[in-house]
Design a protein around this motif. Structure first.
Motif, PDB file in Angstrom:
ATOM      1  N   ALA A 227       0.835  -1.206   0.000  1.00 29.41           N
ATOM      2  CA  ALA A 227       0.000   0.000   0.000  1.00 29.41           C
ATOM      3  C   ALA A 227       0.868   1.254   0.000  1.00 29.41           C
ATOM      4  O   ALA A 227       2.025   1.244   0.420  1.00 29.41           O
ATOM      5  N   GLU A 228       0.265   2.335  -0.459  1.00 32.16           N
ATOM      6  CA  GLU A 228       0.976   3.610  -0.513  1.00 32.16           C
ATOM      7  C   GLU A 228       1.345   4.091   0.890  1.00 32.16           C
ATOM      8  O   GLU A 228       2.476   4.470   1.142  1.00 32.16           O
ATOM      9  N   ASN A 229       0.406   4.108   1.794  1.00 29.88           N
ATOM     10  CA  ASN A 229       0.688   4.457   3.196  1.00 29.88           C
ATOM     11  C   ASN A 229       0.642   3.167   4.014  1.00 29.88           C
ATOM     12  O   ASN A 229      -0.265   2.921   4.788  1.00 29.88           O
TER      13      ASN A 229
ATOM     14  N   ILE B   2      -0.903  -1.521   7.580  1.00 29.78           N
ATOM     15  CA  ILE B   2      -0.435  -2.671   8.354  1.00 29.78           C
ATOM     16  C   ILE B   2      -1.064  -2.658   9.747  1.00 29.78           C
ATOM     17  O   ILE B   2      -1.505  -3.696  10.255  1.00 29.78           O
ATOM     18  N   GLY B   3      -1.149  -1.504  10.363  1.00 29.44           N
ATOM     19  CA  GLY B   3      -1.828  -1.407  11.655  1.00 29.44           C
ATOM     20  C   GLY B   3      -3.292  -1.780  11.568  1.00 29.44           C
ATOM     21  O   GLY B   3      -3.835  -2.468  12.443  1.00 29.44           O
TER      22      GLY B   3
ATOM     23  N   TYR C 140     -12.524  -5.326  -1.360  1.00 31.38           N
ATOM     24  CA  TYR C 140     -13.059  -5.439  -2.722  1.00 31.38           C
ATOM     25  C   TYR C 140     -13.696  -4.132  -3.187  1.00 31.38           C
ATOM     26  O   TYR C 140     -13.417  -3.651  -4.275  1.00 31.38           O
ATOM     27  N   ILE C 141     -14.557  -3.555  -2.333  1.00 27.63           N
ATOM     28  CA  ILE C 141     -15.203  -2.297  -2.741  1.00 27.63           C
ATOM     29  C   ILE C 141     -14.645  -1.090  -2.003  1.00 27.63           C
ATOM     30  O   ILE C 141     -14.911   0.044  -2.380  1.00 27.63           O
ATOM     31  N   GLY C 142     -13.863  -1.328  -0.957  1.00 25.56           N
ATOM     32  CA  GLY C 142     -13.344  -0.232  -0.148  1.00 25.56           C
ATOM     33  C   GLY C 142     -11.956   0.217  -0.566  1.00 25.56           C
ATOM     34  O   GLY C 142     -11.457  -0.112  -1.649  1.00 25.56           O
ATOM     35  N   ALA C 143     -11.325   0.947   0.324  1.00 25.37           N
ATOM     36  CA  ALA C 143     -10.016   1.525   0.044  1.00 25.37           C
ATOM     37  C   ALA C 143      -8.923   0.476  -0.045  1.00 25.37           C
ATOM     38  O   ALA C 143      -7.894   0.700  -0.678  1.00 25.37           O
ATOM     39  N   GLY C 144      -9.125  -0.674   0.546  1.00 27.23           N
ATOM     40  CA  GLY C 144      -8.133  -1.742   0.489  1.00 27.23           C
ATOM     41  C   GLY C 144      -8.004  -2.377  -0.878  1.00 27.23           C
ATOM     42  O   GLY C 144      -7.090  -3.157  -1.126  1.00 27.23           O
TER      43      GLY C 144
END
Length: 159
Positions: A54-56, A61-62, A102-106
């Motif tokens: 991920a970018e941030n 990870i937290g 799937y639909i969220g920011a992840g």
């Protein structure tokens, strides 16, 4: 987003892995809830690995480790207690995976095919462990009732 055929394909692949878990459980004569608990922890940790991309990544990870703690707690409770805790974990994990990954920011770092395979695996494992927990409860009732009947039959034949 994936099309309908890809959704069915990857969910079916996850279901196939759940069948493999069931076969492994039967072959090794291990409690299904125990193997499923370890599988739930492993699947949760795989998302931590994806969060590294991920970018941030520190934040993600937290966030993913919080999910590992939650689902790991349910898995741990099923190891020392009732298998219904891991059933609850497998019932909640598909919603988490779909909503966040799937639909969220992840969805920025979690591959959509993996998310759908995870959902298929979760549903298959949920059904198998739930069925075996219900069946196990019925087997325990039958085992406790059987010795009483044998004892009663033997005592009637004594004179």
């Amino acid at each position: 987003m994936l099309d309908t055929m890809e959704i069915a394909l990857f969910s079916g692949l996850g279901l196939l892995f759940a069948i493999g878990l069931a076969v492994l459980s039967r072959w090794s004569k291990t409690r299904p809830g125990l193997l499923a608990a370890y599988a739930l922890i492993a699947v949760s940790f795989l998302y931590v690995g994806f969060a590294i991309r991920a970018e941030n990544y520190e934040t993600w990870i937290g966030f993913e480790m919080t999910a590992v703690a939650f689902f790991g707690t349910l898995a741990g409770l099923s190891i020392v207690g009732s298998p219904w805790f891991v059933v609850a974990g497998f019932a909640l994990h598909p919603f988490w995976a779909l909503y966040v990954h799937y639909i969220g920011a992840g969805s920025a770092f979690a591959p959509a095919p993996f998310v759908l395979a995870t959902v298929g695996f979760d549903v298959g494992a949920l059904l198998y462990v739930g069925y075996m927990a219900l069946r196990g409860r019925a087997d325990v009732k039958a085992q406790t009732a059987a010795p009483e009947r044998k004892l009663a039959a033997r005592s009637q034949n004594r004179k």
